[in-house]
Design a protein around this motif. Structure first.
Motif, PDB file in Angstrom:
ATOM      1  N   SER A 213      -1.290   4.834  -8.746  1.00 54.02           N
ATOM      2  CA  SER A 213      -0.297   3.762  -8.632  1.00 54.02           C
ATOM      3  C   SER A 213       1.096   4.343  -8.502  1.00 54.02           C
ATOM      4  O   SER A 213       1.316   5.530  -8.705  1.00 54.02           O
TER       5      SER A 213
ATOM      6  N   GLU B  26       2.371   1.727  -3.407  1.00 57.23           N
ATOM      7  CA  GLU B  26       1.382   2.195  -4.379  1.00 57.23           C
ATOM      8  C   GLU B  26       1.144   3.692  -4.238  1.00 57.23           C
ATOM      9  O   GLU B  26       0.965   4.394  -5.229  1.00 57.23           O
ATOM     10  N   ARG B  27       1.172   4.174  -3.014  1.00 54.82           N
ATOM     11  CA  ARG B  27       0.945   5.611  -2.783  1.00 54.82           C
ATOM     12  C   ARG B  27       2.190   6.436  -3.095  1.00 54.82           C
ATOM     13  O   ARG B  27       2.104   7.495  -3.717  1.00 54.82           O
TER      14      ARG B  27
ATOM     15  N   GLU C  84       0.826  -1.208   0.000  1.00 55.35           N
ATOM     16  CA  GLU C  84       0.000   0.000   0.000  1.00 55.35           C
ATOM     17  C   GLU C  84       0.863   1.261   0.000  1.00 55.35           C
ATOM     18  O   GLU C  84       0.553   2.238  -0.693  1.00 55.35           O
ATOM     19  N   GLU C  85       1.938   1.257   0.796  1.00 57.44           N
ATOM     20  CA  GLU C  85       2.825   2.421   0.824  1.00 57.44           C
ATOM     21  C   GLU C  85       3.528   2.607  -0.513  1.00 57.44           C
ATOM     22  O   GLU C  85       3.698   3.733  -1.002  1.00 57.44           O
TER      23      GLU C  85
END
Length: 230
Positions: free
Chosen positions: A174, A111-112, A108-109
């Motif tokens: 993304s 992707e951000r 998640e990190e």
């Protein structure tokens, strides 16, 4: 008729014998003053050593703590003690870091904010999502980004942007297709206590760039970054 001799009725004379001992001579000299002897230990005589004119020995030199470029590291580690140790070692190398506690949070990190990082230090065994699964997912995201970038480049309506803008750009939320190091794939280094050839093969097959066995010390960290040639 003879007269009898008179009787002496007087008390007999007592003769006190005169002492013949010589009286002790009187010491008329001044009395001798006796100074008491000090029982304290006399202070030892300090022998001064002449100052050496030679050049003083240099202090022990520590290994340089900044032998790698300025990097921003994503640390993926579930053990809180290991997290703190890793942060301290990275600071000694003048590097900045962000810590997450499992593979899912790492994905998640990434992707951000994937373009913000130069290297991912990935623990292998973690709850929720382990390092192998997280690495596979990150590599899939990179492939998707590169494919999307290729399609946009072939589109006649695509307007190219400057390299500096592409580093921080995010497409559809993304991770960017390029990173701070200028690479299209971010280096991912496996950190694990298992060092068998089978474990190393699993890490490489997942897409990990390098492999380091625990415990990790600052010298091993420095070698990791130097081997990546960032």
């Amino acid at each position: 008729t003879s007269t009898p001799a008179p009787t002496n009725t007087s008390s007999p004379t007592q003769i006190t014998p005169t002492s013949t001992s010589t009286p002790a001579p009187t010491n008329t000299s001044s009395p001798t003053q006796i100074t008491p002897t000090s029982t304290s230990t006399p202070a030892p005589t300090t022998t001064s050593t002449p100052t050496s004119t030679s050049t003083p020995a240099e202090p022990e030199k520590r290994p340089p703590t900044q032998t790698v470029p300025k990097l921003h590291i994503l640390v993926v580690e579930d053990n809180t003690v290991n997290q703190q140790v890793m942060i301290r070692m990275l600071k000694r190398l003048s590097l900045t870091s962000q810590v997450v506690s499992n593979g899912l949070l790492a994905v998640e990190e990434f992707e951000r904010n994937g373009s913000a990082y130069d290297v991912i230090l990935m623990d292998v065994q973690m709850p929720i999502m382990d390092g192998i699964q997280a690495t596979i997912r990150i590599r899939q995201m990179e492939t998707e980004q590169m494919d999307q970038g290729s399609n946009e480049a072939n589109d006649s309506t695509f307007t190219p942007v400057s390299p500096s803008a592409s580093v921080s750009a995010h497409v559809s939320g993304s991770a960017s297709s390029t990173f701070r190091s200028g690479r299209s794939r971010i280096p991912i280094v496996a950190l694990t206590a298992h060092a068998t050839p089978m474990d190393q093969d699993r890490c490489r097959e997942a897409g990990m760039t390098d492999f380091a066995t625990k415990p990790i010390d600052i010298a091993k960290l420095r070698n990791i970054f130097n081997n990546l040639e960032l």
